[in-house]
Design a protein around this motif. Structure first.
Motif, PDB file in Angstrom:
ATOM      1  N   UNK A 361      85.707  26.524   8.797  1.00 15.80           N
ATOM      2  CA  UNK A 361      86.450  27.676   8.269  1.00 15.80           C
ATOM      3  C   UNK A 361      86.453  27.645   6.742  1.00 15.80           C
ATOM      4  N   UNK A 362      86.737  26.457   6.192  1.00 14.65           N
ATOM      5  CA  UNK A 362      86.736  26.329   4.730  1.00 14.65           C
ATOM      6  C   UNK A 362      85.357  26.624   4.155  1.00 14.65           C
ATOM      7  N   UNK A 363      84.313  26.168   4.840  1.00 11.05           N
ATOM      8  CA  UNK A 363      82.948  26.379   4.344  1.00 11.05           C
ATOM      9  C   UNK A 363      82.630  27.861   4.257  1.00 11.05           C
ATOM     10  N   UNK A 364      83.008  28.603   5.282  1.00 14.32           N
ATOM     11  CA  UNK A 364      82.757  30.055   5.263  1.00 14.32           C
ATOM     12  C   UNK A 364      83.478  30.704   4.071  1.00 14.32           C
ATOM     13  N   UNK A 365      84.710  30.292   3.845  1.00 13.78           N
ATOM     14  CA  UNK A 365      85.469  30.863   2.728  1.00 13.78           C
ATOM     15  C   UNK A 365      84.829  30.480   1.389  1.00 13.78           C
ATOM     16  N   UNK A 366      84.433  29.219   1.249  1.00 15.64           N
ATOM     17  CA  UNK A 366      83.793  28.774   0.009  1.00 15.64           C
ATOM     18  C   UNK A 366      82.510  29.559  -0.257  1.00 15.64           C
ATOM     19  N   UNK A 367      81.759  29.839   0.794  1.00 16.00           N
ATOM     20  CA  UNK A 367      80.508  30.575   0.627  1.00 16.00           C
ATOM     21  C   UNK A 367      80.785  32.014   0.201  1.00 16.00           C
ATOM     22  N   UNK A 368      81.789  32.639   0.823  1.00 14.75           N
ATOM     23  CA  UNK A 368      82.119  34.023   0.435  1.00 14.75           C
ATOM     24  C   UNK A 368      82.561  34.097  -1.021  1.00 14.75           C
ATOM     25  N   UNK A 369      83.434  33.152  -1.423  1.00 18.55           N
ATOM     26  CA  UNK A 369      83.896  33.138  -2.810  1.00 18.55           C
ATOM     27  C   UNK A 369      82.727  32.843  -3.753  1.00 18.55           C
ATOM     28  N   UNK A 370      81.908  31.868  -3.397  1.00 24.12           N
ATOM     29  CA  UNK A 370      80.770  31.522  -4.245  1.00 24.12           C
ATOM     30  C   UNK A 370      79.793  32.667  -4.400  1.00 24.12           C
ATOM     31  N   UNK A 371      79.574  33.404  -3.311  1.00 24.50           N
ATOM     32  CA  UNK A 371      78.670  34.560  -3.382  1.00 24.50           C
ATOM     33  C   UNK A 371      79.223  35.626  -4.328  1.00 24.50           C
ATOM     34  N   UNK A 372      80.530  35.906  -4.221  1.00 25.42           N
ATOM     35  CA  UNK A 372      81.116  36.912  -5.106  1.00 25.42           C
ATOM     36  C   UNK A 372      81.077  36.466  -6.569  1.00 25.42           C
ATOM     37  N   UNK A 373      81.314  35.182  -6.815  1.00 26.87           N
ATOM     38  CA  UNK A 373      81.248  34.688  -8.187  1.00 26.87           C
ATOM     39  C   UNK A 373      79.821  34.821  -8.742  1.00 26.87           C
ATOM     40  N   UNK A 374      78.837  34.515  -7.929  1.00 20.49           N
ATOM     41  CA  UNK A 374      77.453  34.620  -8.388  1.00 20.49           C
ATOM     42  C   UNK A 374      77.093  36.071  -8.687  1.00 20.49           C
ATOM     43  N   UNK A 375      77.466  36.971  -7.783  1.00 17.42           N
ATOM     44  CA  UNK A 375      77.154  38.389  -7.985  1.00 17.42           C
ATOM     45  C   UNK A 375      77.848  38.918  -9.235  1.00 17.42           C
ATOM     46  N   UNK A 376      79.135  38.566  -9.402  1.00 14.21           N
ATOM     47  CA  UNK A 376      79.877  39.031 -10.582  1.00 14.21           C
ATOM     48  C   UNK A 376      79.286  38.467 -11.861  1.00 14.21           C
ATOM     49  N   UNK A 377      78.938  37.176 -11.847  1.00 15.29           N
ATOM     50  CA  UNK A 377      78.351  36.563 -13.040  1.00 15.29           C
ATOM     51  C   UNK A 377      77.014  37.219 -13.377  1.00 15.29           C
ATOM     52  N   UNK A 378      76.229  37.540 -12.365  1.00 18.12           N
ATOM     53  CA  UNK A 378      74.947  38.197 -12.612  1.00 18.12           C
ATOM     54  C   UNK A 378      75.158  39.574 -13.236  1.00 18.12           C
ATOM     55  N   UNK A 379      76.135  40.310 -12.730  1.00 21.35           N
ATOM     56  CA  UNK A 379      76.409  41.637 -13.291  1.00 21.35           C
ATOM     57  C   UNK A 379      76.853  41.543 -14.748  1.00 21.35           C
ATOM     58  N   UNK A 380      77.668  40.529 -15.066  1.00 17.79           N
ATOM     59  CA  UNK A 380      78.108  40.350 -16.444  1.00 17.79           C
ATOM     60  C   UNK A 380      76.922  40.050 -17.362  1.00 17.79           C
ATOM     61  N   UNK A 381      76.033  39.152 -16.911  1.00 15.48           N
ATOM     62  CA  UNK A 381      74.859  38.828 -17.727  1.00 15.48           C
ATOM     63  C   UNK A 381      74.008  40.067 -17.942  1.00 15.48           C
ATOM     64  N   UNK A 382      73.788  40.810 -16.872  1.00 10.88           N
ATOM     65  CA  UNK A 382      72.961  42.024 -16.995  1.00 10.88           C
ATOM     66  C   UNK A 382      73.629  43.053 -17.900  1.00 10.88           C
ATOM     67  N   UNK A 383      74.947  43.157 -17.862  1.00  7.51           N
ATOM     68  CA  UNK A 383      75.645  44.120 -18.717  1.00  7.51           C
ATOM     69  C   UNK A 383      75.550  43.698 -20.188  1.00  7.51           C
TER      70      UNK A 383
END
Length: 478
Positions: A361-383
């Motif tokens: 359960x924790x792993x699934x949550x960590x992956x969801x949070x990690x995915x959102x952080x990666x996507x957000x960080x990528x958008x910031x870099x691109x902006x």
């Protein structure tokens, strides 16, 4: 049946104590999940340390790439080397689980108090129950060895994540230092210009002090940036296990741009549940506890020993000659029938099952949070790259045009250039955030985002972990 067990025990006793295959499994994990091969020594020999030191010196001859830094850490990080030794412990336990218990020899010697001579006896006994429990004990030891392999593999992934973050930290600190030097230089020019203008009476004392204070602030920030680079280098030194004369390394690359495209992020949860080594270790724990319960059921008679005994009672008349014959001893489970031990094993099994489910359960949550952080960080870099930096660069270019046309002064131009330096520093921060998020997400899914870590086939014949590259059936043949 007895002859088969004896033969198996003897062959196990000759098995290699070196955990060569277990180390090879960890090496394969590192190659598959991290992309670094030849980083795990398959055998521990007398000159292993000398070989590692020679390899470290070879890697440090050139500027360190990230792959070389990972390879160096896996070879030279002492904390990880200590964890690798757990493979030797588990391998020794597996060998010992296949051995017969040593036979017990006992004797006594008595003297007649009436002068009628001597007496005594000898006995040799062997535990029968331990003989028949060898297969079950080996299954448990195999599961423990498999669990140790994936635990060490997980530690290799954790170390790889730490090295990646430390490597990026050094790159980012070096980039920030260069940017701060530019800001400090601009503040110095403003300070010198304001000092000359103040001496000429062209600016007020307040303006002069403001420029001087800005220069002071920039110099303090430069000192902080220099310290940040020192701290970042020492963090990487710790991960690489370097000290003494090995600290003068340089990096092969500056902070990298983000990749042009991202790996598919839609199936990361399924991939993480399939590939994460800490989940595989938890499944091995459940499997080994199930095997331990089966062993406890099989060993419901606590102890059963058989042997041969010879005795001679005091005296030399008829009836006091040496006698020899078989012996049998059986422990009666009257006062302690083993219920508490069995209940302890069942509770430990439930504990392991709850832990494995909670970890998933924790792993699934960590992956969801990690995915959102990666996507957000990528958008910031691109902006920053597509909007913020071009706009600030345009402002500097337009300010320079106006300065050349004498429409603005030197201070306004210097401030525009300082704004550009600040935006570049924020861009470095965004890049750093991206690479840190990527490193954390890769650990959360159990391997590199661009690699497939799956391995077909079962791991254990008796029920447990599937989806790991460790084949305990093969490890058990060592």
């Amino acid at each position: 049946m007895m002859s088969v067990v004896l033969a198996a025990s003897l062959s196990t006793g000759c098995a290699a104590l070196q955990p060569t295959k277990a180390r090879a499994e960890v090496s394969d994990m590192v190659a598959t999940r991290v992309g670094v091969d030849d980083a795990i020594s398959l055998e521990v020999v007398k000159d292993s340390r000398e070989r590692v030191q020679a390899r470290v010196a070879e890697l440090l001859e050139h500027p360190l790439s990230l792959d070389d830094a990972l390879r160096l850490a896996l070879l030279n990080n002492r904390r990880f080397q200590a964890k690798l030794e757990a493979l030797g412990i588990a391998q020794a336990d597996l060998v010992e689980a296949g051995l017969l218990e040593n036979p017990v020899i006992a004797g006594d010697f008595v003297i007649s108090s009436l002068g009628n001579g001597f007496g005594g006896g000898l006995s040799l006994s062997q535990s029968l129950l331990s003989v028949f429990l060898i297969p079950a004990k080996r299954r448990i030891a195999k599961a423990r060895l498999g669990q140790t392999v994936v635990q060490v593999g997980q530690q290799a992934l954790v170390l790889s994540r730490d090295v990646k973050l430390a490597y990026v930290g050094v790159q980012a600190a070096a980039a920030r230092l260069e940017i701060q030097r530019g800001l400090t230089q601009a503040a110095e020019v403003s300070d010198e210009l304001s000092a000359r203008q103040f001496e000429a009476g062209n600016i007020a004392p307040l303006d002069r002090e403001l420029f001087a204070a800005a220069f002071d602030e920039a110099r303090l920030a430069l000192a902080d940036a220099e310290l940040e680079l020192v701290v970042a280098r020492e963090q990487l030194n710790r991960e690489l296990g370097l000290w003494g004369g090995d600290l003068a390394w340089t990096l092969a690359h500056s902070l990298a741009e983000i990749p042009a495209s991202e790996a598919t992020l839609s199936d990361l949860e399924q991939r993480g549940i399939r590939d994460r080594l800490d989940l595989s270790a938890a499944r091995f724990e459940v499997a080994s506890m199930q095997a331990a319960i089966r062993l406890r059921r099989a060993g419901v008679v606590p102890q059963l020993e058989a042997g041969v005994e010879a005795r001679n009672e005091v005296g030399d008349d008829v009836g006091h000659e040496w006698v020899i014959g078989p012996s049998l001893s059986l422990e009666l489970p009257i006062f302690n029938p083993g219920h508490a031990d069995f209940a302890r094993l069942q509770a430990t099994l439930r504990q392991a099952q709850h832990y494995a489910q909670g970890l998933a359960i924790d792993a699934r949550s960590e992956i969801r949070v990690g995915r959102e952080r990666l996507v957000t960080a990528r958008r910031k870099v691109e902006y920053y790259r597509g909007t913020v930096l071009p706009r600030v660069e345009s402002i500097v270019a337009l300010s320079l045009e106006r300065y050349n046309g004498m429409q603005i002064g030197t201070y306004q131009l210097l401030e525009a250039r300082a704004d550009l330096f600040r935006s570049r520093r924020e861009y470095v921060d965004a890049l750093t955030e991206y690479w840190e998020a990527r490193g954390e997400l890769e650990l959360a899914i159990g391997g590199d985002l661009t690699r497939d870590n799956s391995a077909p086939g079962p791991v254990l014949d008796d029920g447990a972990p599937r989806g790991s590259s460790v084949r305990v059936r093969d490890l058990g043949s060592m």
